[in-house]
Design an enzyme around this catalytic site. Structure first.
Site, PDB file in Angstrom:
ATOM      1  N   PHE A 160       0.844  -1.198   0.000  1.00 28.57           N
ATOM      2  CA  PHE A 160       0.000   0.000   0.000  1.00 28.57           C
ATOM      3  C   PHE A 160       0.879   1.247   0.000  1.00 28.57           C
ATOM      4  CE2 PHE A 160      -3.854   2.280   1.809  1.00 28.57           C
ATOM      5  CZ  PHE A 160      -4.680   1.959   0.742  1.00 28.57           C
ATOM      6  N   ILE A 163       1.661   3.598  -5.448  1.00 22.50           N
ATOM      7  CA  ILE A 163       0.796   3.087  -6.526  1.00 22.50           C
ATOM      8  C   ILE A 163      -0.392   2.315  -5.947  1.00 22.50           C
ATOM      9  CG2 ILE A 163       0.735   1.621  -8.581  1.00 22.50           C
ATOM     10  CD1 ILE A 163       3.783   2.345  -8.913  1.00 22.50           C
ATOM     11  N   ARG A 244       6.348  -6.555 -10.086  1.00 24.41           N
ATOM     12  CA  ARG A 244       7.475  -7.158 -10.789  1.00 24.41           C
ATOM     13  C   ARG A 244       7.155  -8.640 -10.990  1.00 24.41           C
ATOM     14  NH1 ARG A 244       8.932  -2.938 -12.337  1.00 24.41           N
ATOM     15  NH2 ARG A 244      10.853  -1.813 -11.872  1.00 24.41           N
ATOM     16  N   GLU A 273      11.351 -11.807 -18.249  1.00 24.68           N
ATOM     17  CA  GLU A 273      11.019 -10.932 -19.381  1.00 24.68           C
ATOM     18  C   GLU A 273      12.138 -10.967 -20.421  1.00 24.68           C
ATOM     19  OE1 GLU A 273       9.926  -7.054 -17.899  1.00 24.68           O
ATOM     20  OE2 GLU A 273       8.408  -7.913 -16.595  1.00 24.68           O
ATOM     21  N   HIS A 291       4.665  -5.123 -20.087  1.00 25.93           N
ATOM     22  CA  HIS A 291       5.316  -4.215 -19.120  1.00 25.93           C
ATOM     23  C   HIS A 291       5.160  -2.741 -19.556  1.00 25.93           C
ATOM     24  CE1 HIS A 291       8.670  -4.104 -15.877  1.00 25.93           C
ATOM     25  NE2 HIS A 291       7.883  -3.050 -15.789  1.00 25.93           N
ATOM     26  N   ILE A 292       3.906  -2.317 -19.652  1.00 24.05           N
ATOM     27  CA  ILE A 292       3.639  -0.954 -20.140  1.00 24.05           C
ATOM     28  C   ILE A 292       2.835  -0.110 -19.139  1.00 24.05           C
ATOM     29  CG2 ILE A 292       3.789  -1.396 -22.626  1.00 24.05           C
ATOM     30  CD1 ILE A 292       0.709  -1.771 -22.629  1.00 24.05           C
TER      31      ILE A 292
HETATM   32  N1  LIG Z   1       4.619  -2.447 -14.268  1.00 23.90           N
HETATM   33  C1  LIG Z   1       5.271  -1.303 -14.239  1.00 23.90           C
HETATM   34  O1  LIG Z   1       5.608  -0.741 -15.277  1.00 23.90           O
HETATM   35  C2  LIG Z   1       5.582  -0.656 -12.937  1.00 23.90           C
HETATM   36  C3  LIG Z   1       5.477   0.737 -12.841  1.00 23.90           C
HETATM   37  C4  LIG Z   1       5.755   1.330 -11.622  1.00 23.90           C
HETATM   38  C5  LIG Z   1       6.115   0.551 -10.527  1.00 23.90           C
HETATM   39  N2  LIG Z   1       6.198  -0.797 -10.663  1.00 23.90           N
HETATM   40  C6  LIG Z   1       6.545  -1.631  -9.497  1.00 23.90           C
HETATM   41  O2  LIG Z   1       5.673  -1.280  -8.445  1.00 23.90           O
HETATM   42  C7  LIG Z   1       6.404  -1.257  -7.226  1.00 23.90           C
HETATM   43  C8  LIG Z   1       5.728  -0.362  -6.229  1.00 23.90           C
HETATM   44  O3  LIG Z   1       5.930   1.001  -6.586  1.00 23.90           O
HETATM   45  P1  LIG Z   1       5.555   2.183  -5.568  1.00 23.90           P
HETATM   46  O4  LIG Z   1       6.058   3.427  -6.178  1.00 23.90           O
HETATM   47  O5  LIG Z   1       4.120   2.078  -5.154  1.00 23.90           O
HETATM   48  O6  LIG Z   1       6.473   1.776  -4.336  1.00 23.90           O
HETATM   49  P2  LIG Z   1       6.299   2.189  -2.797  1.00 23.90           P
HETATM   50  O7  LIG Z   1       7.650   2.027  -2.201  1.00 23.90           O
HETATM   51  O8  LIG Z   1       5.623   3.515  -2.692  1.00 23.90           O
HETATM   52  O9  LIG Z   1       5.296   1.079  -2.239  1.00 23.90           O
HETATM   53  C9  LIG Z   1       5.646  -0.245  -2.013  1.00 23.90           C
HETATM   54  C10 LIG Z   1       4.894  -0.727  -0.790  1.00 23.90           C
HETATM   55  O10 LIG Z   1       5.169  -2.117  -0.611  1.00 23.90           O
HETATM   56  C11 LIG Z   1       5.330  -2.356   0.774  1.00 23.90           C
HETATM   57  N3  LIG Z   1       6.095  -3.583   0.998  1.00 23.90           N
HETATM   58  C12 LIG Z   1       7.417  -3.789   0.857  1.00 23.90           C
HETATM   59  N4  LIG Z   1       7.731  -5.056   1.169  1.00 23.90           N
HETATM   60  C13 LIG Z   1       6.569  -5.661   1.521  1.00 23.90           C
HETATM   61  C14 LIG Z   1       6.241  -6.967   1.947  1.00 23.90           C
HETATM   62  N5  LIG Z   1       7.180  -7.907   2.088  1.00 23.90           N
HETATM   63  N6  LIG Z   1       4.955  -7.234   2.234  1.00 23.90           N
HETATM   64  C15 LIG Z   1       4.007  -6.279   2.095  1.00 23.90           C
HETATM   65  N7  LIG Z   1       4.265  -5.031   1.696  1.00 23.90           N
HETATM   66  C16 LIG Z   1       5.531  -4.726   1.418  1.00 23.90           C
HETATM   67  C17 LIG Z   1       6.039  -1.110   1.291  1.00 23.90           C
HETATM   68  O11 LIG Z   1       5.893  -0.976   2.689  1.00 23.90           O
HETATM   69  C18 LIG Z   1       5.339  -0.023   0.503  1.00 23.90           C
HETATM   70  O12 LIG Z   1       4.198   0.469   1.181  1.00 23.90           O
HETATM   71  C19 LIG Z   1       7.811  -0.798  -7.657  1.00 23.90           C
HETATM   72  O13 LIG Z   1       8.795  -1.245  -6.755  1.00 23.90           O
HETATM   73  C20 LIG Z   1       7.978  -1.399  -9.023  1.00 23.90           C
HETATM   74  O14 LIG Z   1       8.659  -2.627  -8.945  1.00 23.90           O
HETATM   75  C21 LIG Z   1       5.934  -1.407 -11.847  1.00 23.90           C
END
Ligand SMILES: NC(=O)c1ccc[n+]([C@@H]2O[C@H](COP(=O)([O-])OP(=O)(O)OC[C@H]3O[C@@H](n4cnc5c(N)ncnc54)[C@H](O)[C@@H]3O)[C@@H](O)[C@H]2O)c1
Length: 331
Positions: A160, A163, A244, A273, A291-292
């Site tokens: 949470f 994103i 991911r 990927e 992955h978009i």
């Molecule tokens: N598909 C895509 O193109 C795309 C785009 C943007 C981000 N992402 C992925 O989304 C992820 C999240 O992005 P964000 O900006 O929201 O990150 P963020 O750091 O704001 O949020 C991640 C959340 O995950 C929680 N977390 C970490 N480890 C955990 C666990 N073991 N159990 C439960 N919760 C846990 C953290 O406490 C945090 O609240 C990125 O790390 C990236 O890998 C993918």
């Protein structure tokens, strides 16, 4: 004074190039100059980085001891992504190389896309699209392509952060109940504003009609979705992954879909990927995106500008706004 040398593994976008070209001696790797390659090869990267003071890279390039050994002058490595599982941050700390990423600017675009996937899989959009393109739609019928409702259902968000909360915010328009699990509970006012309830992960798996993943890839989130967790979900549940690929055990997901353990899945990211687990390709109840999730022109431009600005900061005595290891700049 010669300008610092930057390697960018992508030509980026005009606004980012403006920042870079004005301040640095930049070498851009561009796939248009390498017709047989989608990305810079490892050998090419290790050779081009040798004399460089800064690197702008993509999530497809690993910044690890091997690369840092090959780059004795490197002061900053800026990935054009918010996820930074491609960067060995402790190795960067050891070498006093600043590592930066691009948080914040892609939250809404990525949250929008999680919803795109969620709606597409629940409402069987691609099955219908395939009929229309093939000219095989037999015409309207009462029991045709009946999917799952979205409005009023329960959405479970794993992770949470920026994103995950964006996805929760959008759920309000669908009058959904929102559950979330995270390693930390958010402030009560945030829970209230997003109408979200903190639960443990098993509770979330058991209660949710839609499960959307938003954790970073870490040792303890690898295969967070596995046979065991899938077995805890409702048979009518849909899984959405825009985090991911390795967060989901694709073989276990495929087996669960084959057995009817869950109703469907929509994926933007994959364990290996650009390959997809073969079994998933033939499944109608799976939506596969390449992955978009952050791929809007505005957002990708903002990400590239952010990476360029972080590099500029290192060479102009500013603190890079998005450093993962800001302490390396102290003393
Ligand atoms: N598909 C895509 O193109 C795309 C785009 C943007 C981000 N992402 C992925 O989304 C992820 C999240 O992005 P964000 O900006 O929201 O990150 P963020 O750091 O704001 O949020 C991640 C959340 O995950 C929680 N977390 C970490 N480890 C955990 C666990 N073991 N159990 C439960 N919760 C846990 C953290 O406490 C945090 O609240 C990125 O790390 C990236 O890998 C993918």
């Amino acid at each position: 004074m010669p300008k610092p040398k930057v390697l960018s593994t992508n030509p980026l976008f005009g606004p980012a190039r403006e920042i870079l070209d004005k301040n640095f001696d930049v070498e851009y790797w561009d796939k248009r100059d390498h017709p047989n390659e989608e990305h810079i090869s490892r050998a090419d990267l290790l050779s081009r980085i040798r004399e460089k003071d800064a690197l702008i890279c993509l999530l497809t390039e690993k910044v690890n001891d091997e690369l840092l050994n090959a780059a004795p002058n490197l002061r900053v490595a800026a990935t054009v992504s918010v996820g930074y599982d491609n960067i060995d941050v402790p190795a960067c700390i050891r070498r006093r190389v600043v590592a930066t990423h691009t948080p914040g600017v892609l939250d809404d675009t990525t949250a929008d896309f999680a919803w795109t996937l969620l709606m597409a899989v629940a409402r069987r959009l691609l099955e219908g699209d395939a009929w229309m393109r093939a000219g095989t739609w037999p015409g309207w019928d009462l029991d045709q392509l009946c999917g799952g409702d979205i409005w009023g259902k329960t959405l479970g968000i794993v992770g949470f952060g920026r994103i995950g909360r964006g996805v929760a915010q959008r759920a309000q328009g669908f009058r959904m109940k929102v559950l979330y699990s995270d390693q930390a509970r958010v402030a009560p006012d945030v829970e209230k504003s997003l109408n979200a309830q903190f639960v443990d992960r098993d509770h979330l798996f058991a209660e949710s009609d839609f499960i959307s993943l938003h954790v970073p890839l870490l040792p303890d989130t690898r295969h967070l979705i596995n046979a065991d967790s899938l077995n805890k979900m409702k048979r009518t549940a849909y899984l959405v992954n825009t985090s991911r690929g390795p967060v989901v055990d694709e073989a276990a997901l495929d087996a669960a879909l084959a057995a009817g353990t869950i109703a469907g899945a929509a994926l933007d990211v994959y364990e290996n990927e650009p390959r997809v687990y073969t079994g998933l390709i033939g499944r109608k109840n799976v939506v596969l995106a390449p992955h978009i999730a952050s791929a809007s022109i505005d957002t990708r431009t903002k990400m590239a500008v952010m990476a360029a600005d972080n590099v500029l900061a290192v060479f102009t005595g500013r603190r890079p706004p998005n450093a993962l290891n800001p302490d390396v700049l102290d003393n």
